[in-house]
Design an enzyme around this catalytic site. Structure first.
Site, PDB file in Angstrom:
ATOM      1  N   PRO A  78       0.836  -1.207   0.000  1.00  8.24           N
ATOM      2  CA  PRO A  78       0.000   0.000   0.000  1.00  8.24           C
ATOM      3  C   PRO A  78       0.868   1.253   0.000  1.00  8.24           C
ATOM      4  CG  PRO A  78      -0.828  -1.591   1.579  1.00  8.24           C
ATOM      5  CD  PRO A  78       0.494  -2.113   1.096  1.00  8.24           C
ATOM      6  N   ARG A 134      12.992  -2.975  -7.554  1.00  7.09           N
ATOM      7  CA  ARG A 134      11.584  -3.052  -7.940  1.00  7.09           C
ATOM      8  C   ARG A 134      11.478  -2.940  -9.455  1.00  7.09           C
ATOM      9  NH1 ARG A 134       8.075  -1.759  -3.800  1.00  7.09           N
ATOM     10  NH2 ARG A 134       6.472  -2.621  -5.162  1.00  7.09           N
TER      11      ARG A 134
END
Length: 304
Positions: A2, A292
Site C-alpha cells: 500500500p 523493484r
C-alpha cells in the site's frame, strides 16, 4: 505494498469510527499480547499517517505504530453507524486493494442488532474493538506499542510526506533530490527523501513529468524538482479522495462520464510493458531499478 494514499485513508477511517472511544485491544494471534495489554482500555485521541506509517495515539501517552509492508491489511466491521471501507491493505498475492461496502463497513450478524465482533479468523495480530465496531490487523511488517517520543523518532527518520505537505516540505524535497547523484527512480523510492511514494506512483510521476528514470537527482534543476513535488501532491491527493491510484486524466478514459476509469485505463505506464505508450505509441519498457520493477517510455521520458 500500500502506498501513502491508502495509509492516509486508514488514518481518516480510524478517526471517523474510533476517535474519542475507549477501545478493547487484544492480540488473538498472541504475537502482540504485551503491546495489547499496554493499550487495552485506552482512548484513541489522534491518528497520524506519514508516508507508509500509521500512528494511532492513545490517552496514556502510547502510540500504536503500524507499517503494513507487502502483506498487511486492516479489516473493519460493525453496526450501521460504523461506516467506511471494509478492508484496506495489501493481501498476499492480490496487491493493494480497498474494498468498500455501501452502508456499514460490515453488516451486523443478521442485519439487526450488532452483538460485537465475530470470532477472529486467521492470524489476527491486533484487534481494536469499540462500541459500534472493530478493526483487525493481519500480516503487517511493523506493529508496536511505542511512546510519543519513540513515534517522534520514527518521524524524524522519514522524508517529507506530500499528503501532509507541511511548511518547508517542498524545499526539503527539492534539496534532498538535487543534492544527490542517485537516479531519480531510486530517489522517489527512498522514504528518507520522500515518504509514501511506492512503485506505482514512482513510474507514473516520472512519466507525467517526462523525466528519465536514470537521470541523477543533481542533474535536475530546482524548478523541475519543485514541479515533481507539486505533481506528487496533486496525484496522491486524488488517490486519497478516490481510494485508487489514477494518474490518467478523463481524456484518456473510454467512459469519462462514469466518474472513474476502468482499471486498465488508470495508468500511463505501470504494468503496461510491451503495450503502446498512450502518447507516442512506443512500447512501454520494463526493467529493474532499486529492487523493484520499473516501467517507463523510452521516447517520452528523455527530459531533465
Amino acid at each position: 505494498m500500500p502506498e501513502g494514499h491508502s495509509v492516509h485513508r486508514l488514518a481518516r477511517q480510524f478517526a471517523d469510527v474510533f476517535s474519542g472511544q475507549r477501545l478493547a485491544v487484544s492480540s488473538p494471534q498472541g504475537r502482540f499480547a504485551d503491546g495489547a495489554a499496554l493499550l487495552d482500555a485506552s482512548t484513541l485521541v489522534g491518528t497520524v499517517a506519514h508516508g507508509k506509517h500509521l500512528f494511532l495515539h492513545f490517552d496514556r501517552g502510547l502510540v500504536l505504530h503500524v507499517h503494513l509492508g507487502l502483506y498487511g491489511a486492516w479489516d473493519f466491521g460493525g453496526d450501521a453507524s460504523f461506516r467506511g471501507a471494509s478492508s484496506i491493505g495489501a493481501p498476499r498475492k492480490v496487491g493493494e486493494r480497498e474494498v468498500f461496502d455501501d452502508g456499514a463497513a460490515a453488516s451486523a450478524d443478521d442485519g439487526s442488532v450488532y452483538s460485537g465482533p465475530p470470532a477472529p479468523v486467521g492470524a489476527v495480530r491486533v484487534r481494536l474493538a469499540g462500541a459500534h465496531g472493530w478493526a483487525d490487523l493481519r500480516g503487517a511488517t511493523t506493529c508496536h506499542a511505542i511512546t510519543e517520543a519513540e513515534a517522534g523518532a520514527v518521524l524524524a527518520r522519514l522524508g517529507p510526506d506530500p499528503l501532509r505537505n507541511l511548511p518547508g516540505d517542498r524545499e526539503a524535497f527539492v534539496t534532498g533530490v538535487t543534492a544527490r547523484k542517485t537516479p531519480l527512480a531510486a530517489l522517489l523510492m527512498d522514504q528518507k527523501v520522500i515518504a509514501g511514494v511506492g512503485n506505482v506512483y514512482r513510474a507514473e510521476l516520472l512519466f507525467r513529468q517526462g523525466l528519465d528514470p536514470w537521470l541523477p537527482g543533481r542533474a535536475l534543476d530546482a524548478g523541475a524538482a519543485g514541479a515533481l513535488w507539486e505533481d506528487t501532491v496533486a496525484v496522491m491527493s486524488d488517490g486519497v479522495r478516490d481510494g485508487r491510484i489514477i494518474t490518467t486524466p478523463p481524456s484518456y478514459w473510454t467512459e469519462p462520464a462514469a466518474g472513474l476509469p476502468a482499471p486498465e485505463e488508470s495508468h500511463f505506464v505501470y504494468r503496461r510493458q510491451g503495450l503502446e505508450c498512450r502518447n507516442c505509441r512506443t512500447p512501454v519498457a520494463l526493467t529493474d531499478l532499486a529492487a523493484r520493477k520499473l516501467y517507463w517510455c523510452p521516447v517520452c521520458q528523455q527530459g531533465s
